[in-house]
Design a protein around this motif. Sequence first.
Motif, PDB file in Angstrom:
ATOM      1  N   MET A  39      -1.272  -2.319  13.348  1.00  0.00           N
ATOM      2  CA  MET A  39       0.267  -2.153  12.223  1.00  0.00           C
ATOM      3  C   MET A  39      -0.460  -2.550  11.017  1.00  0.00           C
ATOM      4  O   MET A  39      -0.180  -1.801   9.807  1.00  0.00           O
ATOM      5  N   ARG A  40      -1.169  -3.733  10.715  1.00  0.00           N
ATOM      6  CA  ARG A  40      -1.716  -4.205   9.369  1.00  0.00           C
ATOM      7  C   ARG A  40      -2.711  -3.133   8.855  1.00  0.00           C
ATOM      8  O   ARG A  40      -2.657  -2.886   7.577  1.00  0.00           O
ATOM      9  N   ARG A  41      -3.455  -2.585   9.868  1.00  0.00           N
ATOM     10  CA  ARG A  41      -4.387  -1.729   9.444  1.00  0.00           C
ATOM     11  C   ARG A  41      -3.788  -0.342   8.758  1.00  0.00           C
ATOM     12  O   ARG A  41      -4.392   0.064   7.904  1.00  0.00           O
ATOM     13  N   GLU A  42      -2.682   0.063   9.174  1.00  0.00           N
ATOM     14  CA  GLU A  42      -2.047   1.298   8.721  1.00  0.00           C
ATOM     15  C   GLU A  42      -1.709   0.933   7.349  1.00  0.00           C
ATOM     16  O   GLU A  42      -1.424   1.715   6.399  1.00  0.00           O
ATOM     17  N   LEU A  43      -0.819  -0.255   7.333  1.00  0.00           N
ATOM     18  CA  LEU A  43      -0.357  -0.704   6.072  1.00  0.00           C
ATOM     19  C   LEU A  43      -1.208  -0.900   5.050  1.00  0.00           C
ATOM     20  O   LEU A  43      -1.103  -0.489   3.819  1.00  0.00           O
ATOM     21  N   ILE A  44      -2.554  -1.500   5.313  1.00  0.00           N
ATOM     22  CA  ILE A  44      -3.487  -1.665   4.305  1.00  0.00           C
ATOM     23  C   ILE A  44      -4.273  -0.213   3.906  1.00  0.00           C
ATOM     24  O   ILE A  44      -4.301   0.132   2.867  1.00  0.00           O
ATOM     25  N   ALA A  45      -4.166   0.818   4.810  1.00  0.00           N
ATOM     26  CA  ALA A  45      -4.842   2.118   4.568  1.00  0.00           C
ATOM     27  C   ALA A  45      -3.592   2.651   3.683  1.00  0.00           C
ATOM     28  O   ALA A  45      -4.094   3.545   2.641  1.00  0.00           O
ATOM     29  N   SER A  46      -2.541   2.706   3.818  1.00  0.00           N
ATOM     30  CA  SER A  46      -1.454   3.053   3.086  1.00  0.00           C
ATOM     31  C   SER A  46      -1.662   2.626   1.570  1.00  0.00           C
ATOM     32  O   SER A  46      -1.324   3.101   0.426  1.00  0.00           O
ATOM     33  N   ARG A  47      -1.545   1.353   1.438  1.00  0.00           N
ATOM     34  CA  ARG A  47      -1.878   0.501   0.101  1.00  0.00           C
ATOM     35  C   ARG A  47      -3.031   1.100  -0.379  1.00  0.00           C
ATOM     36  O   ARG A  47      -3.237   0.956  -1.661  1.00  0.00           O
TER      37      ARG A  47
END
Length: 107
Positions: A39-47
């Motif tokens: 979930m954090r990886r997806e958030l970081i990729a989005s950011r």
Amino acid sequence: MTPRQAKLVTAAEACGNAARTIEMDFPRSELDDPMTSPMRRELIASRQRDVAALKLAEASMMKLADDPDAYALLMDLRDKQPTAFTAIMVLVKIELDRPAAEQEVAA
């Protein structure tokens, strides 16, 4: 520097600052960290996509500040000859999509 150019430079600097702030809060290095949750990886990729967009905006505004007449000419072309504008944009996309090694050889 004209007042318009000063505003563009100020806006470009704001985009650059925003990109750096996001990068500090969501560093790209966490994408490769095995301890980062999916979930954090997806958030970081989005950011990181946000960071890339902000950096592009910063570069675009700085180019506009450097040569505002060229931008006006391009927009005039878009309004008066949309097919010519579209053809130029296709060529630009092809050029941007080329690998960096090919671009260096061509230069």
